[in-house]
Design a protein around this motif. Structure first.
Motif, PDB file in Angstrom:
ATOM      1  N   ILE A  27       0.956  -1.336   0.048  1.00 25.04           N
ATOM      2  CA  ILE A  27      -0.024  -0.039   0.024  1.00 25.04           C
ATOM      3  C   ILE A  27       1.107   1.585   0.000  1.00 25.04           C
ATOM      4  O   ILE A  27       0.606   2.635  -0.689  1.00 25.04           O
ATOM      5  N   LEU A  30       1.862   1.881  -3.528  1.00 20.39           N
ATOM      6  CA  LEU A  30       0.408   2.553  -4.310  1.00 20.39           C
ATOM      7  C   LEU A  30       0.522   3.858  -4.071  1.00 20.39           C
ATOM      8  O   LEU A  30       0.375   4.446  -4.444  1.00 20.39           O
ATOM      9  N   ALA A  31       0.170   3.910  -2.456  1.00 22.34           N
ATOM     10  CA  ALA A  31      -0.009   5.120  -2.027  1.00 22.34           C
ATOM     11  C   ALA A  31       1.195   7.150  -2.306  1.00 22.34           C
ATOM     12  O   ALA A  31       0.413   7.450  -3.142  1.00 22.34           O
ATOM     13  N   GLN A 265       1.702   2.575 -10.592  1.00 21.91           N
ATOM     14  CA  GLN A 265       0.431   2.197 -10.117  1.00 21.91           C
ATOM     15  C   GLN A 265       0.367   0.413 -10.347  1.00 21.91           C
ATOM     16  O   GLN A 265       0.496  -0.263  -9.307  1.00 21.91           O
ATOM     17  N   SER A 323      -3.305  -1.059   6.365  1.00 22.64           N
ATOM     18  CA  SER A 323      -3.238  -0.456   5.237  1.00 22.64           C
ATOM     19  C   SER A 323      -3.546   1.474   5.344  1.00 22.64           C
ATOM     20  O   SER A 323      -2.295   2.109   4.641  1.00 22.64           O
ATOM     21  N   ILE A 327      -0.386   4.005   4.225  1.00 23.00           N
ATOM     22  CA  ILE A 327      -1.272   5.806   3.353  1.00 23.00           C
ATOM     23  C   ILE A 327       0.036   6.122   3.943  1.00 23.00           C
ATOM     24  O   ILE A 327       0.932   7.337   3.731  1.00 23.00           O
ATOM     25  N   THR A 359      -7.156   8.620  -3.315  1.00 25.92           N
ATOM     26  CA  THR A 359      -5.894   8.114  -3.320  1.00 25.92           C
ATOM     27  C   THR A 359      -6.210   6.982  -1.463  1.00 25.92           C
ATOM     28  O   THR A 359      -5.934   6.084  -1.781  1.00 25.92           O
ATOM     29  N   CYS A 363      -6.663   3.043  -1.589  1.00 27.15           N
ATOM     30  CA  CYS A 363      -5.303   2.307  -0.735  1.00 27.15           C
ATOM     31  C   CYS A 363      -6.078   1.574   0.270  1.00 27.15           C
ATOM     32  O   CYS A 363      -6.020   0.297  -0.356  1.00 27.15           O
TER      33      CYS A 363
END
Lengths: 846, 247
Positions: A27, A30-31, A265, A323, A327, A359, A363
């Motif tokens: 995560i 991704l974030a 991503q 998660s 973030i 976002t 996430c």
């Protein structure tokens, strides 16, 4: 049951931290990608909106309906369009934009800022994005306005004289004023130097009148004004409303983000996919360990559904917490990355990170979803626990080692190899390749435990050379083949892709570079984004050791069919002498005399793709092509010559200067091909560098630079993709640490026993380290094997056997070492835990 | 202490104390015990749960450390040895038979038997190995994994493992605790034979009077002290003494 789930979460906290870590990492990646690209996009588009906020209409150049030409030729709006617009009723103010590299030099000749831009000063204060802080607007040919940023960096103020380097050379200018952009000091990253409109045409556009676009401020009914403008202006330009213009400009300013974002991503999702393996594995082991506890719950009356729910709830709770932490980790990572890039002097647009709702929601959803899905199977297995199992002594997870699974795994693996080999040797069929690759993946997952067992049989004799610890490590590594396979698979995914990208990328690079370098090319190419001054062309020609040059004016023309095509004004004769170009049919004289044009023959680049009926691309000697001139007429030109050349010396359809001017108008020289005396290339190169000093935006490159650029682009792409894939390898590493730690926990009684029997702590540590390295080795070998197999097949099918899979053994060896290193690093913590185990406590545990 | 080092003791402890906790929570698992285990003798240690019999064995065998006192294996003072030296001494001089989890599940019977020798990088003496394997009746089971052996067979593998390295002393902790009576009798007779025929020294912790009756000497522990001793015991004489101890 929820309170039980929470309590067991707390009780198993350390064990679950590893699970959470996999989610946090995935995560986090991704974030950080989303936050960075959001910040970059708002930074870029915000500036564009500010810059053009008062523009009602804009005139832009068009090259007909089709602009898919590929190469990015700057289209210009002719100066006449500006004059026409100014005299159109309803237009309050109009200004042409001109932009090119320009630099302020210090007294010692050094550059103040390498990325500063020269622009034409827009007289209308509302259209002008810059506002005057001090002094006055630039007038005549000897004044400039510097922005606050440049003025501060250069240490100059109004009234001072500065040296400014432009595409037309270096000249002295008096600073007439200081500008700023909104609340910022600078519009362009490196600062802006503003010239008066006439001077800008001279110094930024080599005297050729024309603008990148014309900005208009109007009054009255917009529709009426637009209609009047469309009526008055030639068809080679188009009118856009202010909003349209801003949104196009914002889009092109942030265009690369639209590519960057999905790429980042994609890699983040890949690492989440790998994380799913780690979570699944950890939970499976946790369930196995808690077998008796779960059986006890069942024995005292807990239903299977309750057991299942409590575990799924546990997974979801981890998903939510991890998660959220992910973030936060992403924000930290993004800020860290920005700081790091700044250290290397790479400023990325948009400061800080932008945390959008999108976002956070995305996430959270992805993190919780992946975690929950990963725990469903272990949860159902837990639900099937029989109450009587509470009374049994040991709980060993033997699932997944069934012969049926092994048989299916073997069938898929052998099937995929057969299909892939058929693709290679029988004939390229997308059916073979697609199903071969698909079966390979299915086979690797179903056949993982089988591969692990075969691996153990193979390594056992080798590990036996390391004594009892080595042999035990080999045995322990496949005690639970399914768990080992799942652990290794996390690494397999990452290393498979790294190998695929590296091996096939290298092969394509080699093939492409070889092909590009095969045609003869000029010794040097001097080029400019804007213009090469005629005086400079003369100096290049006079440079010692230069035998021939060919100066080329280029543009995009529009065919009568609406298709755009490249045209150039140049002498074929000079191109032959300086760029190694060959006239294969017709005559150069016919082109020079203006009786027709020469078209390039692309057959050795497989160039049929560009053609469409009746267009230049499909024409041959003796055919005619029809081009639309700037005056709006159609001009029929016969093809009187055909030439071949390298990609670097491609200039499009060659015509003489008069014809060129009729078709596209007056354009500056943008490229000069140079032939040096044989054996003198290096010396001539250095002399040319010296000649170009003082002219911004003009570069000298070796004649075969495309090959070099393509090579370095490939190197960069391979490195960048591998750097991103490293995320998934890190997650896989966490997985190995997890599996090893849990295995040791399961085997603690046994470890106590062997310590009692005389195994030293060092031997225990070595045994555990060997085991982790073996799991790493398994993942590495399988991943690399699959990657090499698929690269070999894919490359040969793309190139139809033309590209050989030339192995870069150093790179392949490096990937192997990385895989082993993952195992070694992953073993550190578990080995420490195993050696610190208290022998008697471990043995006495029931 | 030099007079304490006599060559006819395979292992001995002097003033051995093992104390857990302190103050009011103090537990004396061993309360200054002095005892020697004669070479070539089969000694049984008995006592109720919590009497300290396992602690005595663990401290004498070098598995655990004493709070006070000294412990010898042969003529080596093991209380002075470091972690690694003590491990190597256990490997080379001490044999172990535990109640359960005696064998490594991934190794065959043969590999389990030679495990301590393999750790030391030594090769077993082929004749001796064959003799030991023949004695415990495992010749046709050598290539089986523990999961393919019965509980009794597994304990026989453990006995063979202890015997094959010809250690100074074998410590057996409830070796028959998990076995049926037939298998128990087998294991006990193997240990008895090892003492009688090979002159092996065996110390066995047990709470089973039948098992203890195979020994030549029985020590009775209660509250961390040796409270009684019986030579040439029988099942009945042991039960008699146990009744007197109020167990």
């Amino acid at each position: 049951m929820f309170s039980y789930a929470l309590k067991s979460l707390r009780a198993n906290l350390t064990r679950l931290i590893a699970t959470a870590l996999a989610v946090i990492l995935g995560i986090g990646f991704l974030a950080s990608g989303l936050m960075l690209t959001d910040a970059m996009r708002s930074g870029l588009t915000g500036d564009v909106e500010e810059q053009y906020k008062n523009v009602d209409f804009a005139i832009i150049a068009t090259a007909g309906s089709d602009q898919s030409g590929g190469m990015d030729f700057q289209l210009t709006v002719p100066a006449s369009a500006l004059a026409t617009a100014r005299s159109t009723p309803g237009v309050e103010a109009a200004a042409g934009e001109i932009q090119a590299d320009a630099r302020v030099l210090r007294a010692d000749g050094t550059t103040v800022n390498l990325r500063s831009q020269g622009r034409s000063w827009i007289a209308d204060s509302e259209l002008n994005p810059l506002s005057l802080d001090e002094g006055s607007a630039p007038k005549g040919s000897a004044q400039v306005v510097l922005d606050r940023k440049l003025a501060t960096e250069a240490g100059v103020s109004v009234g001072d004289t500065v040296s400014v380097q432009t595409p037309a050379g270096t000249k002295q200018f008096k600073v007439s004023g200081i500008s700023s952009f909104g609340r910022q000091d600078a519009l362009d990253d490196g600062g802006t130097i503003s010239f008066s409109e006439e001077t800008a045409v001279q110094v930024l556009n080599a005297g050729t009148p024309g603008f990148s676009d014309v900005l208009l401020r109007t009054s009255g009914d917009p529709a009426t004004v637009q209609a009047a403008l469309e009526e008055a202006l030639p068809t080679s330009v188009a009118i856009q409303t202010g909003e349209q213009f801003v949104s196009d400009a914002a889009e092109s300013a942030s265009a690369f983000i639209s590519i960057l974002r999905p790429v980042l991503q994609g890699f983040a999702y890949l690492s989440m996919f790998v994380a799913a393996f780690v979570i699944f594995n950890t939970f499976s082991v946790v369930v196995t360990q808690r077998f008796r506890e779960l059986a006890l719950i069942r024995a005292v009356g807990g239903t299977p559904a309750q057991v299942r729910r409590s575990l799924i709830f546990e997974g979801m709770a981890i998903g939510v917490i991890a998660s959220a932490l992910g973030i936060v980790a992403g924000a930290v990572l993004a800020i860290g990355l920005q700081t790091l890039l700044r250290q290397f002097d790479m400023e990325i647009p948009g400061a800080g990170v932008k945390v959008s709702t999108y976002t956070v929601v995305l996430c959270m959803i992805i993190g919780v979803l992946v975690t929950t899905l990963s725990v469903i199977v272990p949860a159902f297995r837990a639900g099937r626990t029989k109450p009587v199992e509470a009374m049994r002594a040991s709980a060993i997870d033997n699932s997944g080692s069934s012969p049926v699974r092994a048989v299916f795994g073997a069938i898929f693996l052998l099937g995929s190899v057969a299909l892939l080999l058929a693709n290679r040797f029988v004939g390229v069929q997308w059916f073979y390749l697609t199903f071969g690759a698909l079966f390979l993946f299915i086979g690797l997952f179903i056949g993982g435990p089988l591969l692990a067992r075969v691996f153990a049989i193979l390594v056992r004799p080798v590990m036996g050379l390391f004594g009892m610890t080595g042999r035990l490590a080999a045995d322990n590594a496949v005690r639970n083949p399914k768990r080992t396979a799942t652990t290794a698979n996390a690494l397999v995914i990452g290393l498979f892709l790294v190998t695929l990208v590296t091996v096939s990328g290298e092969a394509m690079k080699t093939a492409l570079v070889d092909q590009l370098s095969s045609a003869s090319s000029p010794d040097f190419i001097i080029s400019s984004e804007g213009a090469i001054d005629p005086k400079l062309v003369a100096s290049i020609n006079k440079t010692e050791g230069v035998t021939n040059i060919a100066a080329v004016k280029s543009s995009v023309a529009v065919e009568s069919t609406g298709q755009s095509t490249f045209v150039a004004a140049a002498s074929l004769d000079q191109l032959t002498k300086s760029a190694g170009l060959k006239v294969t049919a017709g005559s150069a004289e016919a082109v020079a005399s203006g009786s027709g044009i020469a078209i390039p023959d692309f057959s050795n680049f497989g160039g049929g793709a560009l053609s469409s009926p009746g267009s230049v691309a499909s024409a041959g000697l003796g055919d005619s092509v029809s081009l639309r001139t700037v005056g709006g007429q159609d001009l029929i030109l016969p093809v009187v010559a055909v030439y071949e050349g390298s990609l670097e010396s491609f200039v499009g359809n060659v015509m003489n200067p008069e014809t060129f001017k009729t078709v596209v108008g007056d354009k500056p020289v943008t490229r000069v091909f140079v032939r040096a005396e044989p054996g003198q290339a290096d010396a001539v190169g250095q002399r040319l560098e010296k000649v170009l000093q003082g002219y911004t935006g003009v570069e000298v490159q070796p004649g075969n630079f495309i090959g070099q650029i393509v090579g370095s682009i490939f190197d960069f792409l391979i490195a960048a993709v591998n750097a991103l894939l490293a995320m998934s390898v890190i997650v896989a590493l966490v997985g190995i640490v997890n599996t090893m730690t849990l295995s040791i926990f399961e085997r603690r009684r046994e470890l106590g026993m062997v310590r009692a029997l005389g195994m030293t702590r060092q031997q225990v540590g070595r045994m555990v380290r060997f085991e982790a390295v073996l799991i790493g080795l398994l993942g590495t070998l399988v991943g690399m094997g699959a990657g090499i197999l698929l690269s070999w097949v894919v490359i040969s099918s793309i190139a139809d056997g033309a590209i050989d899979l030339s192995f870069n053994w150093a790179r392949v060896g490096l990937i192997f070492l990385v895989g082993i290193l993952v195992g070694v690093v992953a073993s550190i913590l578990p080995a420490r835990r195993a050696t610190r185990l208290n022998m008697l406590d471990a043995m006495s545990e029931a | 202490m030099s007079n304490a080092v006599q060559t006819n003791w395979a292992a001995q402890v002097h003033g051995a104390a093992k104390i857990y906790g302190s103050g009011e929570n103090e537990v004396r698992a061993l309360d200054h015990v002095t005892v020697g285990f004669e070479k070539g003798a089969f000694t049984a240690i008995m006592g109720p749960s919590g009497s300290g019999k396992s602690t005595l064995m663990q401290c004498a065998a070098g598995l655990d450390r004493l709070t006070a006192g000294t412990a010898f294996i042969g003529d080596v003072d093991i209380t002075k040895l470091g972690e690694k030296a003590l491990t190597l001494l256990r490997r080379d001089k001490v044999g172990f038979i535990f109640q359960q989890f005696n064998l490594l599940p991934t190794l065959t019977a043969q590999e389990n038997i030679t495990f301590p020798l393999d750790l030391a990088g030594r090769k077993p003496d082929a004749d001796w190995m064959a003799h030991v394997v023949g004695t415990v009746g495992l010749a046709d089971r050598l290539n089986h994994k523990p999961s393919e052996l019965s509980g009794g067979q597994q304990q026989r593998v453990a006995v063979a493992r202890a015997l094959v390295e010809q250690p100074e002393i074998i410590f057996a902790d409830e070796p028959t605790g998990n076995l049926d009576s037939t298998s128990s009798a087998e294991i006990l007779s193997f240990m008895e034979n090892a003492v009688r025929e090979f002159g092996q020294t065996v110390v066995m912790v047990t709470h089973d009077p039948v098992a203890a009756s195979h020994a030549s000497r029985v020590l009775f522990l209660a509250d961390g002290r040796i409270v009684d001793e019986l030579m040439a015991p029988t099942r009945d004489s042991i039960l008699d003494r146990m009744r007197n101890l109020g167990d």
